[in-house]
Design a protein around this motif. Sequence first.
Motif, mmCIF file in Angstrom:
data_model
loop_
_atom_site.group_PDB
_atom_site.id
_atom_site.type_symbol
_atom_site.label_atom_id
_atom_site.label_comp_id
_atom_site.label_asym_id
_atom_site.label_seq_id
_atom_site.Cartn_x
_atom_site.Cartn_y
_atom_site.Cartn_z
ATOM 1 N N HIS A 270 -0.018 -3.933 -9.058
ATOM 2 C CA HIS A 270 1.384 -4.298 -8.892
ATOM 3 C C HIS A 270 1.758 -5.321 -9.949
ATOM 4 O O HIS A 270 1.550 -6.523 -9.754
ATOM 5 C CB HIS A 270 1.644 -4.848 -7.485
ATOM 6 C CG HIS A 270 1.399 -3.841 -6.421
ATOM 7 N ND1 HIS A 270 2.284 -2.826 -6.156
ATOM 8 C CD2 HIS A 270 0.365 -3.664 -5.565
ATOM 9 C CE1 HIS A 270 1.806 -2.077 -5.191
ATOM 10 N NE2 HIS A 270 0.637 -2.553 -4.820
ATOM 11 N N MET B 34 0.803 -1.224 0.000
ATOM 12 C CA MET B 34 0.000 0.000 0.000
ATOM 13 C C MET B 34 0.837 1.276 0.000
ATOM 14 O O MET B 34 0.283 2.368 -0.022
ATOM 15 C CB MET B 34 -0.949 0.005 1.210
ATOM 16 C CG MET B 34 -1.991 -1.108 1.178
ATOM 17 S SD MET B 34 -2.970 -1.145 -0.332
ATOM 18 C CE MET B 34 -3.856 0.371 -0.198
ATOM 19 N N LEU B 35 2.163 1.154 0.014
ATOM 20 C CA LEU B 35 3.009 2.348 -0.013
ATOM 21 C C LEU B 35 2.751 3.123 -1.299
ATOM 22 O O LEU B 35 2.748 2.550 -2.394
ATOM 23 C CB LEU B 35 4.482 1.959 0.100
ATOM 24 C CG LEU B 35 4.899 1.378 1.448
ATOM 25 C CD1 LEU B 35 6.311 0.809 1.364
ATOM 26 C CD2 LEU B 35 4.808 2.444 2.528
ATOM 27 N N PRO B 36 2.544 4.434 -1.202
ATOM 28 C CA PRO B 36 2.129 5.198 -2.386
ATOM 29 C C PRO B 36 3.171 5.292 -3.501
ATOM 30 O O PRO B 36 2.796 5.448 -4.651
ATOM 31 C CB PRO B 36 1.803 6.586 -1.818
ATOM 32 C CG PRO B 36 2.488 6.650 -0.510
ATOM 33 C CD PRO B 36 2.603 5.249 -0.008
ATOM 34 N N TYR B 37 4.445 5.198 -3.192
ATOM 35 C CA TYR B 37 5.457 5.352 -4.231
ATOM 36 C C TYR B 37 6.090 4.028 -4.644
ATOM 37 O O TYR B 37 7.152 4.015 -5.250
ATOM 38 C CB TYR B 37 6.544 6.338 -3.771
ATOM 39 C CG TYR B 37 5.965 7.698 -3.472
ATOM 40 C CD1 TYR B 37 5.438 8.486 -4.486
ATOM 41 C CD2 TYR B 37 5.916 8.177 -2.174
ATOM 42 C CE1 TYR B 37 4.884 9.717 -4.209
ATOM 43 C CE2 TYR B 37 5.367 9.410 -1.890
ATOM 44 C CZ TYR B 37 4.849 10.176 -2.914
ATOM 45 O OH TYR B 37 4.292 11.394 -2.643
ATOM 46 N N TYR B 38 5.457 2.916 -4.310
ATOM 47 C CA TYR B 38 5.951 1.582 -4.666
ATOM 48 C C TYR B 38 5.545 1.288 -6.108
ATOM 49 O O TYR B 38 4.367 1.190 -6.424
ATOM 50 C CB TYR B 38 5.377 0.548 -3.699
ATOM 51 C CG TYR B 38 5.893 -0.856 -3.891
ATOM 52 C CD1 TYR B 38 7.240 -1.126 -4.023
ATOM 53 C CD2 TYR B 38 5.014 -1.925 -3.929
ATOM 54 C CE1 TYR B 38 7.707 -2.417 -4.185
ATOM 55 C CE2 TYR B 38 5.466 -3.218 -4.074
ATOM 56 C CZ TYR B 38 6.812 -3.455 -4.203
ATOM 57 O OH TYR B 38 7.272 -4.739 -4.364
ATOM 58 N N THR B 39 6.537 1.198 -7.001
ATOM 59 C CA THR B 39 6.258 1.066 -8.429
ATOM 60 C C THR B 39 6.883 -0.200 -8.994
ATOM 61 O O THR B 39 7.531 -0.966 -8.279
ATOM 62 C CB THR B 39 6.822 2.273 -9.208
ATOM 63 O OG1 THR B 39 8.255 2.207 -9.180
ATOM 64 C CG2 THR B 39 6.359 3.598 -8.619
ATOM 65 N N ASP C 213 9.584 5.348 4.320
ATOM 66 C CA ASP C 213 8.146 5.094 4.415
ATOM 67 C C ASP C 213 7.858 3.641 4.759
ATOM 68 O O ASP C 213 6.953 3.346 5.542
ATOM 69 C CB ASP C 213 7.448 5.453 3.101
ATOM 70 C CG ASP C 213 7.403 6.951 2.839
ATOM 71 O OD1 ASP C 213 7.679 7.730 3.781
ATOM 72 O OD2 ASP C 213 7.096 7.333 1.693
#
Length: 186
Positions: free
Chosen positions: A134, A49-54, A82
Amino acid sequence: MRKIFLNSRFVSAGLALALGFASLPVLLHASTGPDTLNLTQKVRHELLMLPYYTVFDDLSFQMNGHEVTLMGDVRNPTLKADAERAIKRLPGVALVKNEITVLPLSPMDDRIRLATVRAIYGFGPLQRYSMGAHPSIRIIVDNGNVTLTGVVANEMDRNIAFMRANQVSGVFSVTNDLRIDTPSKT
């Protein structure tokens, strides 16, 4: 101490899929009980759920009782902090060791990342892996060296992704750490 490995290098992806860990590898020690598995699911959820996990980041974690060791490579420096912050606030987590590597900031690596994601996910037979929040093929670029991680359905897709990444201009080397999803036999 006997260990149960649910990591990209140690276990079949089928077991990982059955437990819901396919997109985020984890290493569990043998002292796993219902409370540890529940905590593992919570840690996995928080990291996803981390917003910048790409698609350009690869996170994994190791559980040893109530201790969590974070591992992997991230492009965004704030993602490391984070991730640690999100896991520390979970009830039941006693200690967090943050061993996440922050990849160097480089315009050349950013160009390679974009070209590689286009080469892999823009190719018809591999487009299905880009579905969802993801994508299952992760692209890690470190000083022109590409590492592919994640899960694919078969050896052919694994080889195609490797060949497509090798065709990207400016890439020095490609390491293919993609796992093949093997259905669990019950």
